[in-house]
Enzyme design. Structure first.
Site, PDB file in Angstrom:
ATOM      1  N   SER A  60     -10.297 -16.642   9.219  1.00 34.13           N
ATOM      2  CA  SER A  60     -10.431 -15.899   8.325  1.00 34.13           C
ATOM      3  C   SER A  60      -8.810 -17.022   7.285  1.00 34.13           C
ATOM      4  O   SER A  60      -9.713 -18.513   7.204  1.00 34.13           O
ATOM      5  CB  SER A  60      -9.476 -14.937   9.168  1.00 34.13           C
ATOM      6  OG  SER A  60      -9.044 -14.084   8.476  1.00 34.13           O
TER       7      SER A  60
ATOM      8  N   LYS B 245       1.940   6.894  -4.215  1.00 29.95           N
ATOM      9  CA  LYS B 245       3.192   5.963  -3.741  1.00 29.95           C
ATOM     10  C   LYS B 245       3.164   6.269  -2.652  1.00 29.95           C
ATOM     11  O   LYS B 245       3.257   5.443  -1.490  1.00 29.95           O
ATOM     12  CB  LYS B 245       4.305   6.556  -4.301  1.00 29.95           C
ATOM     13  CG  LYS B 245       5.514   5.999  -3.657  1.00 29.95           C
ATOM     14  CD  LYS B 245       5.418   3.816  -4.127  1.00 29.95           C
ATOM     15  CE  LYS B 245       6.434   2.982  -4.280  1.00 29.95           C
ATOM     16  NZ  LYS B 245       6.454   2.529  -4.239  1.00 29.95           N
TER      17      LYS B 245
END
Length: 280
Positions: free
Chosen positions: A109, A161
């Protein structure tokens, strides 16, 4: 008196004037989880702040022949992976020196993202290499607060949000949004690998599924350039050079082994979870 002093001091070699100085290959250790948070207790954390000084010192030798990256990382934050890799390339281009990466247990990764900053990558035959993908995770506790009689109060401006709030029920639209974000980051990762590895990559297998391979297989796939360890490869390439380590600086409390038990435990749990994805 002044003449005598001048004669004596003239015999002392000045720094940078020795004719017998050896060529240098600098080694930078990039070991640990890639994490943007650098606390006084952090150990084995890779981010631009923790490795900047080591990288600067590594590229600062006037007889520098190459820089070797010793990489042992299961990955972590994509932005920090990119920032560190870009800084390596910037310094390499400024100094016009080759960069060699050497993988140890794992370069996966974000760890492989770092390795791709090198001009050549070498792996041990047992190294785990790849994991070119994106992952994130968390926990959901929508019923926990109600069980203990706690009322959740959440106020936002902007309908999105509160996405992925762990104390609210999971929403399909939030999962879809996160998937798109992952796909975009994945494309950036793939573009970086293709840019750095070019036609060395094989078309034998799909290399971008997030899978990992041992070093020997990774070499066949073009993810690395060959098998070997740092001292052997550097010794063959630069037999007359001195190998000099440029260690990242550790925070004072980390060097003393002092820290809050709770913080140290959380760091250890998070780090352990990241390494354990690769059986380490």
């Amino acid at each position: 008196m002044g003449t005598t002093t001048q004669r004596l001091t003239s015999r002392i070699p000045k720094i940078g004037d020795r004719s017998d100085r050896k060529d240098v290959v600098s080694v930078v250790k990039l070991h640990g989880v890639i994490n943007p948070q650098s606390t006084p207790l952090a150990r084995g954390v890779i981010n631009l702040a923790t490795v900047e000084s080591a990288l600067t010192r590594a590229f600062d030798h006037d007889r520098l022949q190459a820089v070797a990256l010793s990489i042992n990382s299961p990955g972590g934050a994509p932005t920090q992976s990119g920032l560190v890799a870009e800084r390596i390339r910037q310094l390499a281009d400024e100094k016009n020196v080759p960069v060699l990466a050497f993988t140890e247990d794992v370069a996966a990764s974000g760890g492989y993202w770092l390795a791709c900053a090198a001009d050549e990558i070498f792996a041990h035959r047992t190294s785990l290499v790849g994991s070119i993908g994106v992952i994130s995770g968390g926990f959901g506790f929508p019923g926990l607060l109600e069980r203990f009689g706690v009322e959740r109060r959440l106020y936002t401006a902007g309908k999105n949000k509160s996405r992925l709030d762990p104390f609210s029920p999971e929403k399909p639209e939030d999962i879809e949004w996160l998937g798109k974000l992952h796909n975009e980051l994945h494309e950036m990762f793939v573009d970086w690998v293709r840019e750095r590895r070019g036609d060395r990559l094989t078309s034998e297998e799909d290399l971008f599924t997030g899978d990992v391979w041992h070093g020997a297989k990774a070499a066949k796939l073009g993810l690395v350039d060959g098998l070997g360890n740092l001292r052997d490869i550097v010794g063959l390439r630069y037999p007359d050079a001195e190998i000099v380590a440029a260690e990242p600086k550790k925070a004072l409390l980390a060097r003393l082994g002092i820290g809050a038990p709770a913080a140290a435990l959380l760091d250890a749990v998070e780090s352990r979870a990241t390494w354990s994805r690769f059986g380490l």
